[in-house]
Design an enzyme around this catalytic site. Structure first.
Site, short mmCIF file in Angstrom:
data_model
loop_
_atom_site.label_atom_id
_atom_site.label_comp_id
_atom_site.label_asym_id
_atom_site.label_seq_id
_atom_site.Cartn_x
_atom_site.Cartn_y
_atom_site.Cartn_z
N LYS A 116 -11.94 -5.40 7.81
CA LYS A 116 -11.84 -6.13 6.55
C LYS A 116 -12.84 -7.24 6.46
O LYS A 116 -13.41 -7.68 7.47
CB LYS A 116 -10.43 -6.69 6.39
CG LYS A 116 -9.93 -7.47 7.58
CD LYS A 116 -8.47 -7.85 7.41
CE LYS A 116 -8.05 -8.84 8.46
NZ LYS A 116 -7.01 -9.75 8.03
N ARG A 159 7.62 -10.90 5.10
CA ARG A 159 7.27 -10.77 6.52
C ARG A 159 8.04 -11.79 7.32
O ARG A 159 8.20 -12.93 6.89
CB ARG A 159 5.76 -10.97 6.71
CG ARG A 159 4.98 -9.94 5.92
CD ARG A 159 3.49 -10.10 6.06
NE ARG A 159 2.83 -9.17 5.14
CZ ARG A 159 1.52 -9.09 4.97
NH1 ARG A 159 0.73 -9.86 5.68
NH2 ARG A 159 1.02 -8.24 4.12
N GLN A 204 1.12 -10.86 -3.36
CA GLN A 204 -0.31 -10.59 -3.26
C GLN A 204 -0.84 -10.16 -4.62
O GLN A 204 -0.17 -9.43 -5.34
CB GLN A 204 -0.54 -9.45 -2.26
CG GLN A 204 -0.11 -9.80 -0.85
CD GLN A 204 -0.27 -8.60 0.08
OE1 GLN A 204 0.12 -7.49 -0.25
NE2 GLN A 204 -0.84 -8.84 1.24
N ASP A 232 -2.59 -7.81 -5.42
CA ASP A 232 -3.01 -6.66 -4.63
C ASP A 232 -3.59 -5.56 -5.51
O ASP A 232 -3.28 -5.47 -6.70
CB ASP A 232 -1.79 -6.11 -3.89
CG ASP A 232 -2.14 -5.48 -2.57
OD1 ASP A 232 -3.34 -5.40 -2.26
OD2 ASP A 232 -1.22 -5.06 -1.84
N HIS A 275 -5.15 -1.27 -4.77
CA HIS A 275 -5.64 -0.24 -3.86
C HIS A 275 -6.54 0.69 -4.63
O HIS A 275 -6.18 1.19 -5.69
CB HIS A 275 -4.46 0.48 -3.21
CG HIS A 275 -3.69 -0.44 -2.33
ND1 HIS A 275 -2.61 -1.17 -2.77
CD2 HIS A 275 -3.89 -0.81 -1.04
CE1 HIS A 275 -2.17 -1.93 -1.79
NE2 HIS A 275 -2.92 -1.74 -0.73
N HIS A 283 -8.28 -1.71 0.23
CA HIS A 283 -7.22 -2.67 -0.09
C HIS A 283 -7.95 -3.96 -0.43
O HIS A 283 -8.84 -4.35 0.31
CB HIS A 283 -6.32 -2.96 1.11
CG HIS A 283 -5.79 -1.76 1.83
ND1 HIS A 283 -4.45 -1.57 2.04
CD2 HIS A 283 -6.41 -0.71 2.42
CE1 HIS A 283 -4.26 -0.46 2.72
NE2 HIS A 283 -5.45 0.09 2.98
N CYS A 309 0.79 -1.23 0.00
CA CYS A 309 0.00 0.00 0.00
C CYS A 309 0.83 1.29 0.00
O CYS A 309 0.49 2.20 -0.74
CB CYS A 309 -1.06 0.01 1.09
SG CYS A 309 -0.73 -0.96 2.53
#
Length: 634
Positions: free
Chosen positions: A457, A352, A370, A372, A374, A503, A323
């Site tokens: 979420k 991570r 991900q 991903d 946004h 997200h 993000c």
RNA sequence: GCCGGCGUAGCUCAAUGGUAGAGCACCUGUUUUGUAAACAGGCGGUUGCGGGUUCGAAUCCCAUCGCCGGCUCCA
């Protein structure tokens, strides 16, 4: 309590009865039923061994044979204390007793010489326990808190009948064959090499095909839905994550920063050891956390932005999330309300630092990608955009035939300090999630404490073959990062306004999703995902030339096909194709070669007879293009 | 990270203090095959890595790395 839970709960009491017969000094904690069985937690100097389990189980059988009645006894708090003291079980039971509210009844259950603080209920006689088995020993913290003592937990399971127990155990054995770690090895989908590092996935050619197909699939959906593709690097400056809040809040679950050489030289030049570098970072991040905590909720970040002072070390972090990078793309130019929503998508790889004991195949890793995106939108657009994201998740799951999932709305834990932002925004965001979830048409649960640190979420949660739950797709509403990064757009009123961020990741992570997907299909992928879609096998190598023609035609259409050139009999070649889980095997003999045909064998449906090579090619192309699931019936 | 278990050939496993082995896979040869295993030969191992005990260690001990099951954690 359901009858099955009652049975399993009673089994856990009988387990404790047996343990106390063999180890009278054991201290008891609790022993509830679970979804698949039961456990009991013991505190005992002696470490339980596999042999102990056998002995304990034998004593349990004795207790069952003794046909002990279960008695309920309601007592006053004083009587309860007396019982606990009389049995020398003060260590945990006093605390458990204290948990019982003053207005609730206190009860004990007794079977034979055993008596336990317990709300019930239980079976009437221990002889009801006809089919049980102790399964494993594990460490478990008292009250689930790692600051407390670690107890020894014995897991077991119980069923009304021996047949049901045997069926359950057999089914567990079957499930292990679908384990993605086993299939990943057998089908050569991925490897994890200890020299590269724990939890770091190496995608082999076969697995990469599956991942790429999934990526192409969702990429097509994103284009339809007005997303823009972006690319960002794997690292960002510490400063970026201080602004986003990742660095102080989640520093313990991130890889150590890459410190700039100049900073490092400065520190080391002063005669510091490596440990000193870490100590300084600790001090700095603690200080930042305090600052940020006291500043959350303000509407402007400019005054709140934490600037590094001379004490700070400069460097980079492997990105734990995409993000901040996407936010910087959004912020790189001014936006009108007419531009919104802006939807930035990237298959972004994040890192991570998961605890070593939590790593698991593809489902819990230290580096993952991900799918991903946004979305930056106005407050009015939030509802529609969230629903659009949920729709995308549903398209993904239905295309893959994954129907067995649950939906979780993760809300903040009111008692926790790990969240950033003000209460009013959280309330708005949580309400948006709740309302969107209601439009899903599937049941969902609201779970406090499951939110991200920046917002609530909606998660799609799926079980793996051994029953562990994994979060896959997720949609998150975020009023907070736009504040922290001071994002704005110009509204119709010609004034700056704060956008809201969403997200979302329909797969979640490619690694975890593929792990669950491998188990979902048990390695029998639909043709569009199968690393090898067609295997050609000939009756005799005299026919290999014709087979090579057919092979070239298949490849010419972009299909993934190979020819088995082993000098084996047909049966052996077919067996190999079956074990490799290839969706279609084409058997080629003299008859087929003469008629430009192939004999089609479907892995899902068996022998499907002879058809022209052209017809098969067209059929498979259509099957792949439609992303059809393997159909059992033709 | 914590508790417990486990690391032998690419895979599945054997060898319990006394010469590291089998099946499959792979390679070579023979076979020319009709819907889940043809035959023969060959290649392949510092027993995860490092120490120690012992005349001798895959085996016993210590340490370490990794894996498995839980716990904790999970943006």
């Amino acid at each position: 309590m359901t009858p099955l839970e009652e049975l399993r709960h009673s089994a856990s009491h009988v387990l404790a009865t047996a343990v106390l017969r063999l180890f009278p000094e054991a201290k008891l904690d609790i022993g509830p039923p679970t979804d698949t069985g039961f456990y009991y937690d013991f505190d005992l100097e002696h470490k339980f061994t596999a042999e102990d389990l056998v002995r304990i189980e034998a004593v349990m059988k004795q207790v069952a044979d003794e046909n002990q009645p279960f008695y309920r006894k309601e007592v006053s708090r004083e009587e309860a204390l007396a019982i606990i003291h009389a049995r020398g079980q003060e260590r945990y039971k006093l605390g458990r007793l204290a948990d019982i509210p003053a207005d609730e009844k206190i009860s004990f259950y007794q079977n034979g010489e055993f008596m336990d603080l317990c709300a019930g209920t239980h079976v009437r006689y221990s002889s009801k326990l006809k089919a049980f088995k102790l399964l494993s020993i594990a460490g478990a913290y008292h009250r689930g808190d790692e600051k407390n003592a670690q107890l020894q937990r014995i897991y077991g399971t119980a069923f009304p009948t021996k047949d049901e127990l045997a069926a359950y155990l057999a089914q567990q054995e079957q499930a292990k064959l679908r384990d993605h770690r086993k299939l990943g090895k057998d089908l050569k989908l991925f490897v994890i090499d200890e020299d590269v590092g724990q939890g770091l996935i190496l995608w082999t050619p076969n697995g990469s095909i599956i991942r790429q197909e999934l990526q192409d699939f969702i990429g097509g959906e994103l284009r339809k839905q007005g997303y823009s593709q972006v690319f960002t690097p794997h690292i960002g400056k510490l400063e970026l994550y201080k602004t986003s809040g990742h660095f102080p809040y989640y520093k313990e679950s991130q890889f150590s920063p890459v410190i700039e050489n100049e900073s490092l030289a400065r520190v080391l030049g002063e005669g510091c050891a490596c440990a000193e570098v870490y100590a300084r970072l600790e001090a700095v991040s603690g200080q930042l956390a305090t600052q940020l905590n006291t500043r959350t909720g303000r509407e402007t970040i400019t005054a709140d932005r934490v600037r590094p002072d001379d004490q700070l070390l400069n460097g980079f972090m492997l990105k734990p999330m995409n993000c901040p990078h996407h936010i910087k793309i959004f912020a790189s130019q001014p936006h009108s309300y007419r531009d919104l929503p802006v939807r930035l998508a990237e298959f972004g790889t994040v890192y991570r630092w998961e605890q070593s004991g939590e790593l698991n195949g593809l489902t819990r890793v230290r580096g993952f990608t991900q799918d991903d995106a946004h979305l930056f939108c106005t407050e009015e657009q939030v509802g529609a955009e969230v629903r659009g994201c949920l729709e995308l998740v549903k398209i993904v799951l239905s295309t893959l035939g994954m129907a067995d999932y649950r939906v979780r709305v993760g809300l903040r834990d009111p008692d926790s300090t790990k969240y950033t932002g003000d209460t009013a925004n959280w309330d708005k965001a949580e309400q948006a999630c709740r309302e969107a979830a209601q439009t899903l048409g599937v049941p969902f649960t609201e779970e406090p404490g499951e939110a991200a640190f920046y917002g609530p979420k909606i998660d799609f949660v799926i079980k793996d073959v051994i029953g562990r739950e994994w979060q896959l797709g997720t949609v998150q509403v975020d009023y907070n990062l736009p504040v922290r990064f001071d994002l704005s757009y110009i509204g119709a009123d010609n004034q700056p306004h704060r956008p809201v961020m969403i997200h979302r990741a329909p797969f979640g992570s490619m690694e975890r999703f593929c792990g669950v997907l491998i188990e979902h299909f048990g390695g029998d992928f639909p043709a569009w995902l199968a690393p090898e879609q067609v295997r050609l096998v000939t009756i005799s190598d005299r026919l290999d030339d014709y087979a090579r023609t057919v092979l070239a035609q298949l490849k010419g259409e972009g299909l993934r096909a190979t020819l088995d050139e082993h000098s084996d009999k047909l049966g052996a070649k077919i067996r190999r194709a079956e074990l490799d889980k290839v969706p279609y095997t084409l058997v080629i003999g003299q008859k087929e070669a003469e008629a430009a045909c192939v004999s089609v064998r479907s892995r899902a449906r068996g022998d499907e007879g002879v058809m022209s090579a052209d017809a098969f090619r067209a059929k498979l192309k259509a099957e792949v293009a439609s992303r059809a699931l393997p159909a059992k019936q033709a």
